[in-house]
Motif scaffolding. Sequence first.
Motif, PDB file in Angstrom:
ATOM      1  N   ALA A   1       8.381   7.062  -0.653  1.00 15.87           N
ATOM      2  CA  ALA A   1       7.419   7.637   0.342  1.00 15.87           C
ATOM      3  C   ALA A   1       6.381   6.479   0.556  1.00 15.87           C
ATOM      4  O   ALA A   1       6.009   5.651  -0.216  1.00 15.87           O
ATOM      5  CB  ALA A   1       6.691   8.703  -0.799  1.00 15.87           C
ATOM      6  N   PRO A   2       5.618   6.537   1.596  1.00 18.25           N
ATOM      7  CA  PRO A   2       4.678   5.496   1.880  1.00 18.25           C
ATOM      8  C   PRO A   2       3.326   5.609   1.175  1.00 18.25           C
ATOM      9  O   PRO A   2       2.970   7.015   0.949  1.00 18.25           O
ATOM     10  CB  PRO A   2       4.577   5.851   3.457  1.00 18.25           C
ATOM     11  CG  PRO A   2       4.843   7.233   3.583  1.00 18.25           C
ATOM     12  CD  PRO A   2       5.798   7.583   2.570  1.00 18.25           C
ATOM     13  N   VAL A   3       2.458   4.584   1.025  1.00 21.56           N
ATOM     14  CA  VAL A   3       1.179   4.738   0.553  1.00 21.56           C
ATOM     15  C   VAL A   3       0.082   3.953   1.410  1.00 21.56           C
ATOM     16  O   VAL A   3       0.433   2.803   1.871  1.00 21.56           O
ATOM     17  CB  VAL A   3       1.044   4.060  -1.090  1.00 21.56           C
ATOM     18  CG1 VAL A   3      -0.521   4.062  -1.368  1.00 21.56           C
ATOM     19  CG2 VAL A   3       1.787   4.802  -2.008  1.00 21.56           C
ATOM     20  N   HIS A   4      -0.825   4.586   1.818  1.00 20.44           N
ATOM     21  CA  HIS A   4      -1.549   3.904   2.909  1.00 20.44           C
ATOM     22  C   HIS A   4      -2.887   3.785   2.422  1.00 20.44           C
ATOM     23  O   HIS A   4      -3.458   4.275   1.269  1.00 20.44           O
ATOM     24  CB  HIS A   4      -1.847   5.035   4.063  1.00 20.44           C
ATOM     25  CG  HIS A   4      -0.974   5.302   5.030  1.00 20.44           C
ATOM     26  ND1 HIS A   4       0.131   6.345   4.406  1.00 20.44           N
ATOM     27  CD2 HIS A   4      -0.283   4.799   6.020  1.00 20.44           C
ATOM     28  CE1 HIS A   4       1.129   6.156   5.279  1.00 20.44           C
ATOM     29  NE2 HIS A   4       1.034   5.460   6.291  1.00 20.44           N
ATOM     30  N   ASP A   5      -3.499   2.524   2.757  1.00 17.56           N
ATOM     31  CA  ASP A   5      -4.802   2.086   1.980  1.00 17.56           C
ATOM     32  C   ASP A   5      -5.892   2.909   2.846  1.00 17.56           C
ATOM     33  O   ASP A   5      -6.126   2.844   4.141  1.00 17.56           O
ATOM     34  CB  ASP A   5      -4.980   0.732   2.458  1.00 17.56           C
ATOM     35  CG  ASP A   5      -6.196   0.011   2.165  1.00 17.56           C
ATOM     36  OD1 ASP A   5      -7.276   0.677   1.674  1.00 17.56           O
ATOM     37  OD2 ASP A   5      -6.541  -1.076   1.903  1.00 17.56           O
ATOM     38  N   PRO A   6      -6.757   3.967   2.280  1.00 15.13           N
ATOM     39  CA  PRO A   6      -7.862   4.675   2.826  1.00 15.13           C
ATOM     40  C   PRO A   6      -8.745   3.991   3.586  1.00 15.13           C
ATOM     41  O   PRO A   6      -9.302   4.373   4.425  1.00 15.13           O
ATOM     42  CB  PRO A   6      -8.302   5.402   1.670  1.00 15.13           C
ATOM     43  CG  PRO A   6      -8.036   4.487   0.502  1.00 15.13           C
ATOM     44  CD  PRO A   6      -6.773   4.032   0.764  1.00 15.13           C
ATOM     45  N   ARG A   7      -9.042   2.678   3.120  1.00 16.03           N
ATOM     46  CA  ARG A   7     -10.136   1.918   3.855  1.00 16.03           C
ATOM     47  C   ARG A   7      -9.426   1.487   5.303  1.00 16.03           C
ATOM     48  O   ARG A   7     -10.527   1.578   6.083  1.00 16.03           O
ATOM     49  CB  ARG A   7     -10.352   0.586   2.982  1.00 16.03           C
ATOM     50  CG  ARG A   7     -10.876   0.837   1.651  1.00 16.03           C
ATOM     51  CD  ARG A   7     -11.075  -0.609   0.975  1.00 16.03           C
ATOM     52  NE  ARG A   7     -10.051  -1.484   1.251  1.00 16.03           N
ATOM     53  CZ  ARG A   7      -9.928  -2.811   1.541  1.00 16.03           C
ATOM     54  NH1 ARG A   7     -11.218  -3.277   1.835  1.00 16.03           N
ATOM     55  NH2 ARG A   7      -8.974  -3.233   1.926  1.00 16.03           N
TER      56      ARG A   7
END
Length: 438
Positions: free
Chosen positions: A171-177
């Motif tokens: 599963a992908p993890v995105h940088d919230p910034r």
Amino acid sequence: MLESHRPVHRRRPVAVELARAHEHTMAGDTPAEAPRPEIGDSWERLRRLGLDPERGRTAARLSLAEVEHRRRETHLAEVLPILRSTLLLPTTGTPLILAVADAEGHVLWQEGERKLRRIADGIGFDTGARWIEDEVGTNGIGMTLRTGRPMQVHSAEHYLRSHHAWTCVAAPVHDPRTGRLTGVVDLSGPARSMAPYLLQLAATAARLAEAELRARQLETLHLLRTVAAPLLARVDEPAMVVDDAGWTAATIGLPPVPRLRLPAEGWGSATVHWLPTLGECAVEPLAGGWLVRPLSGSADAVAEQTGNAGIRLDLSRPDRPELLVSGAAGSWSHTLSPRHAELLLLLAVHREGLSAAQLAEALFGDQARTVTVRAEVSRLRRYLGGLLDHRPYRITRSAQVSVTGPADPYDLLPTSSAPAVRELRAGLLDGTARLPAA
């Protein structure tokens, strides 16, 4: 009562069917039972690239020093405790390896049962290895990087025959910034013992990781706001303080906006930059952020930018569609959501414009969904402003528009199911369609 002795027709195990499909496909034949479309597309793409299903390619590998550097740069080390506690549960009874890769597919961490890790080392699945499709074939990490969504690759769905004893979910993890993909969470284990719920578990763990990154970002913004408060109190003109990614910590004399769109080339060493909606601004560094002050005459700069704009839609990376706008007053970039990337692609191809009903048909196959289309265009106008006309919807005629597509047409917005995007993708593959060039 005697039992019936009529023969019972049992369906062959899934792994057997997949193995048969893999064997026929690699031999250049059409299998009786085709694999899932996303697996079939991956196999076909890799066959056209000439990847050997028996050997693959020698995967690129990072040095230990580079692994440590990327661990720090990605911020994924901050969420590793959450991933361990969520995914390496001793009560599952399933032998598993937890791997965390960066946005380029390099495995930065690999943890789990020691015996299983030794077996994984034998196929090159260890810390520092790069697990992208072009090098090690169809796999969970590679497919997630290419499609941008949670994926499972089971047994003979793997392109390389040496991986058929494994199943992996990722599963992908995105940088919230920034909104950009920062890494992939992967669970791998023996194909015979993997449970169906693990894909959802990996997706949930990725969302928890993103929530932790967001919490840390908010904490950083709060600290920056504390530092900025006395500074803004002494400023007698409109100003704002943002962090390094453009998120607003505090403002004075300006309408609050969640985030500034930074220049495409970054802040650099210059002290004056053109920014969307603000025009030319003086920019000064602060501890952990920047002080931004709009200069007089910025409205003229905004008008000049709109009248001499160059718009480039960069779709070269499937996981990160990006909009880049340039003009006489400066340039800026914006990472697009999948829906906004679809919309801009259609408007770039159809420069004459499309009505709301036509866009609804192109995106959803349903002309009645005009309310959804209007809402999405309204959100998109926040970034494009005067560059987006309506009645019909189109990119203003004075703008120069180009689209940078991926090297492989299969990777043109690969997660999009919009009828018009699928038709364009097919046209690029058979040579009957072209993307707008600069």
